[in-house]
Design an enzyme around this catalytic site. Structure first.
Site, PDB file in Angstrom:
ATOM      1  N   SER A  22     -24.266 -23.096  23.088  1.00 44.69           N
ATOM      2  CA  SER A  22     -22.809 -23.590  22.837  1.00 44.69           C
ATOM      3  C   SER A  22     -22.652 -24.614  21.728  1.00 44.69           C
ATOM      4  O   SER A  22     -22.201 -24.663  20.759  1.00 44.69           O
ATOM      5  CB  SER A  22     -22.186 -24.059  24.336  1.00 44.69           C
ATOM      6  OG  SER A  22     -20.960 -24.394  23.977  1.00 44.69           O
ATOM      7  N   ASN A  56     -12.069 -25.202  18.670  1.00 41.89           N
ATOM      8  CA  ASN A  56     -12.209 -25.602  20.111  1.00 41.89           C
ATOM      9  C   ASN A  56     -10.991 -26.605  20.375  1.00 41.89           C
ATOM     10  O   ASN A  56     -10.747 -27.620  19.599  1.00 41.89           O
ATOM     11  CB  ASN A  56     -13.428 -26.568  20.025  1.00 41.89           C
ATOM     12  CG  ASN A  56     -13.859 -27.119  21.465  1.00 41.89           C
ATOM     13  OD1 ASN A  56     -13.373 -28.036  21.836  1.00 41.89           O
ATOM     14  ND2 ASN A  56     -15.030 -26.686  21.948  1.00 41.89           N
ATOM     15  N   SER A  67     -15.141 -22.593  24.184  1.00 46.96           N
ATOM     16  CA  SER A  67     -15.286 -23.322  25.574  1.00 46.96           C
ATOM     17  C   SER A  67     -16.575 -24.057  25.528  1.00 46.96           C
ATOM     18  O   SER A  67     -17.707 -23.352  25.607  1.00 46.96           O
ATOM     19  CB  SER A  67     -15.065 -22.719  26.615  1.00 46.96           C
ATOM     20  OG  SER A  67     -14.454 -23.621  27.931  1.00 46.96           O
ATOM     21  N   GLU A  68     -16.763 -25.460  25.070  1.00 45.72           N
ATOM     22  CA  GLU A  68     -18.131 -25.788  25.065  1.00 45.72           C
ATOM     23  C   GLU A  68     -18.998 -26.011  26.322  1.00 45.72           C
ATOM     24  O   GLU A  68     -20.146 -25.836  26.070  1.00 45.72           O
ATOM     25  CB  GLU A  68     -18.084 -27.398  24.557  1.00 45.72           C
ATOM     26  CG  GLU A  68     -17.633 -28.294  25.607  1.00 45.72           C
ATOM     27  CD  GLU A  68     -16.243 -28.892  25.032  1.00 45.72           C
ATOM     28  OE1 GLU A  68     -15.394 -27.890  24.852  1.00 45.72           O
ATOM     29  OE2 GLU A  68     -15.785 -29.888  25.527  1.00 45.72           O
ATOM     30  N   ASN A  69     -18.526 -25.350  27.604  1.00 43.11           N
ATOM     31  CA  ASN A  69     -19.511 -25.283  28.549  1.00 43.11           C
ATOM     32  C   ASN A  69     -20.067 -24.000  28.635  1.00 43.11           C
ATOM     33  O   ASN A  69     -20.859 -23.735  29.474  1.00 43.11           O
ATOM     34  CB  ASN A  69     -18.685 -25.579  29.870  1.00 43.11           C
ATOM     35  CG  ASN A  69     -17.472 -24.832  30.111  1.00 43.11           C
ATOM     36  OD1 ASN A  69     -16.500 -24.695  28.839  1.00 43.11           O
ATOM     37  ND2 ASN A  69     -16.867 -24.009  31.126  1.00 43.11           N
TER      38      ASN A  69
END
Lengths: 224, 218, 224, 218
Positions: free
Chosen positions: C84, C22, C45-47
């Site tokens: 996530s 990340n 992608s943490e979204n």
């Protein structure tokens, strides 16, 4: 009408149009056959979907919570077990219908274990009775030896405390309101004395005690 | 299955002053524009809003903050919407900042009937203030509590008329999680299809969770 | 080679083939441009997805964790925010690379807030630094006013305690091992005295202190 | 992306005596038959197995119990496999019964890096024995702790060679949850496709979680 059919028919009339309902294995499963006209309910299967339907063709990947092949309705949705129990515990199931071994007057339920005899495991029952908005226990009033299953206090290991909303037997319908057990309905042809005799639990009698209603079409169908 | 489709004009009746509203979206991506607009036009004020961020001054949930309809924000990030920070400094809007993973898990918790969860996130920081610390196997965790809302505003790519929803790419984000955590769930979808057009394995939010559905911009 | 590029190039060589990584906004994002030949990493992608890729055509539904339009690689997978952060907190991310405002000698990081000045919120940073197997901080060694950002103790609100694995600046690379901060590498042309002078933190010097290695192709490319 | 495809004969090396193994499946539906067979043939013993149930004597995970390879079972239901109950009574296999929702949530917890969670399920029953009771807003909850395993055996309908997985109908059940909660994740899929054949929105378990993949019976 057999005792089990009477119970299933009465329970079916407790369900409201639009409800999400989880039906346990055995007698509760029969409830789906007796839904009143115009009552559209969605059946949840705790192994991971909403929308159990009649089986059309057997599919190895599609079983109900009893592990039996089943079908799905149009508009069904599948999910994983964590999501399934988020639905159950999170209050997204309007009603669950389960069998019972014992129910006691404060609404405790025992339905998963007989020590030294039957230890199958609780499966999803403990989550269902804690999470469903309405918990309906559908069971025969007495055990095979004639002893009452409606007790002052459960003697078997509990499924949950104070969880039962409604108890339907072949003799009567009880509601549990603010910790009190209230007899609301008698089965057709059953009198209060009979219920009192076969019930160990202390219960109140509703001011408006009624006889279970079944519509005439239903009774006709049942008589055939 | 019930048809949940309604007109945008029917949506206003769900909103009241002082409500708590959850919304999907990440910097506006996946925030339902038509539902937010309806909330804006309802004039409901003193709202508490819960979502990942307050987007930008004029996109996503942003305009609601800018308009002064929001009393409190619970979010992980407010940096991209200057009006949020400004109103916070002026004491007009209260802001509770929550780490993103903790925020979405608190919402999941509220939707899943859990009483709380233990997370290592935030231990030893300002996030830990006022929270119970519980040690499990020698590691410290914060006890975080569930979040729920009166209304959730969900954005989907495709919906059937019964309310089965499917999301697209990174606009999924918080949407499927908030759909379990509110008393009333309103969804907006760019494409509405007949029941049966979404295969059971393609549904991401089951219809049973959705109370009302509107057709949004595609 | 600019200080930022040097940092990004050095960080890129910390990542291993097959890693899930990340990358934070800003300098960390640059790391993706400098991966060594044959190192295949998957960017999270943490979204809500794994497999950030170069943007091909702009899609309104596809943004990275900075809210910017992006692309995905073949084999990418999308998910919701709860999943996530299950990935992030659950140790399924091999490394995260973040910017920093301050790092202190026991591995504390402050990178999300300057009281009274900048209160954007922590976003996903607190989860990332607690959950990632390796936490790499990529930042310039000193603030604009020349003061060290590598401190005995952080003065800004923390992102997490004892969380930093590796700190890479334009001057040096430090590792944090069992609570000790160890200088492992100097940037090309930088001597120990310079690092000591610009660092407030107490640190140990590795017995095998090295100069950062960049391969010749890389240096040639950087020089252009 | 790495190719995770391997031969069934490569799988045995992952198994050792005394391991904890999680498996997907609900009464056998969604349990990977080829991987279970490989575990059976590896001869690994003193196993702890974690999954919803022990299926039937000769299906799903059942044969492992019947064979005596299992020291301990953590499950919500053992009623359909008589050998589990029999071995429990004879003191040969330890059985920990966990409510189904609690079981899957404990596994999720282990995979999500959480230290525990509070559930109302089991309060006032034998399930509460030895557990901390925490009161939140006047309601009692049990503190339940995470579960993890050395190896997870996952059953998918379709996999790409990188290990992106998709499940089908009710065979999904515990599979996507255990895929986060084990050090080694082995998956079996009836259909193997090229990377790119599964659209990003159709993937249910991302490739990054899968260590090894075999082609099972379609």
């Amino acid at each position: 009408m057999s005792p089990k059919e009477l119970i299933a028919r009465r329970v079916a009339r407790l369900l409201n149009d639009g409800d999400v309902v989880n039906l346990g294995i055995g007698l509760p499963t029969m409830v789906a056959n007796f839904l009143p006209e115009g009552v559209d309910i969605t059946l949840q299967s705790e192994n991971g979907f909403l929308g159990i339907g009649p089986i059309t063709e057997q599919d190895v990947d599609l079983v109900n919570a009893g592990g039996q092949p089943c079908g799905v309705v149009t508009g069904a949705a599948m999910f994983d077990s964590a999501f399934s129990f988020a639905l159950i515990r999170g209050g997204h199931v309007d009603a669950c219908v389960l069998g019972g071994l014992q129910v006691c007057q404060n609404g405790n339920l025992a339905n998963w274990m007989v020590p030294g005899k039957m230890v199958p495991g609780m499966g999803g029952a403990m989550d269902l009775v804690v999470g469903s908005k309405k918990v309906v226990v559908a069971m025969e009033h007495c055990a095979k030896d004639g002893s009452s299953k409606v007790l002052k206090e459960c003697t078997l290991p509990l499924t949950a405390v104070n969880c039962v909303s409604v108890l339907v037997t072949e003799l009567a319908l009880f509601e549990f309101v603010n910790g009190a057990m209230v007899l609301k309905e008698l089965a057709p042809g059953v009198d209060l004395a009979t219920v009192q005799e076969r019930t160990e639990a202390d219960f109140q009698v509703a001011f408006d005690l009624k006889t279970m209603e079944f519509d005439s079409a239903e009774l006709k169908e049942a008589a055939q | 299955m019930k048809n949940k489709l309604m007109e945008v004009s029917d949506v206003g009746r769900f909103f009241r002053d002082g409500m708590t509203i959850m919304f999907g979206g990440f910097m506006g991506t996946g925030t339902p524009p038509t539902l937010v607009k309806a909330l804006e036009e309802s004039g409901a004020k003193d709202l508490t809003i819960i979502g990942n961020d307050t987007a930008f001054a004029d996109t996503g949930i942003g305009p609601l903050v800018t308009n002064g309809q929001v009393k409190k924000v619970i979010a992980s990030h407010i940096g991209t919407n200057r009006s949020t920070g400004q109103r916070m400094i002026e004491g007009l809007t209260e802001v509770e900042l929550v780490p993103q993973g903790t925020l979405v898990e608190r919402i999941r918790c509220g939707g899943a009937g859990l009483g709380g969860f233990l997370t290592p996130t935030g231990v030893g920081t300002v996030v830990a203030e006022g929270k119970q610390v519980i040690e499990i196997d020698g590691r410290e965790y914060l006890l975080e509590l569930p979040l729920r809302a009166d209304v959730a505003l969900v954005n989907a790519a495709v919906a059937d008329t019964a309310g089965n929803l499917r999301y697209r790419l990174s606009s999924r984000n918080f949407n499927p999680i908030i759909a379990l955590a509110a008393d009333i769930v309103l969804a907006e979808a760019g494409e509405i299809v007949e029941v049966g057009a979404l295969a059971p394995d393609d549904v991401m939010t089951p219809a049973a969770l959705v109370d009302g559905l509107i057709k949004g911009a595609a």
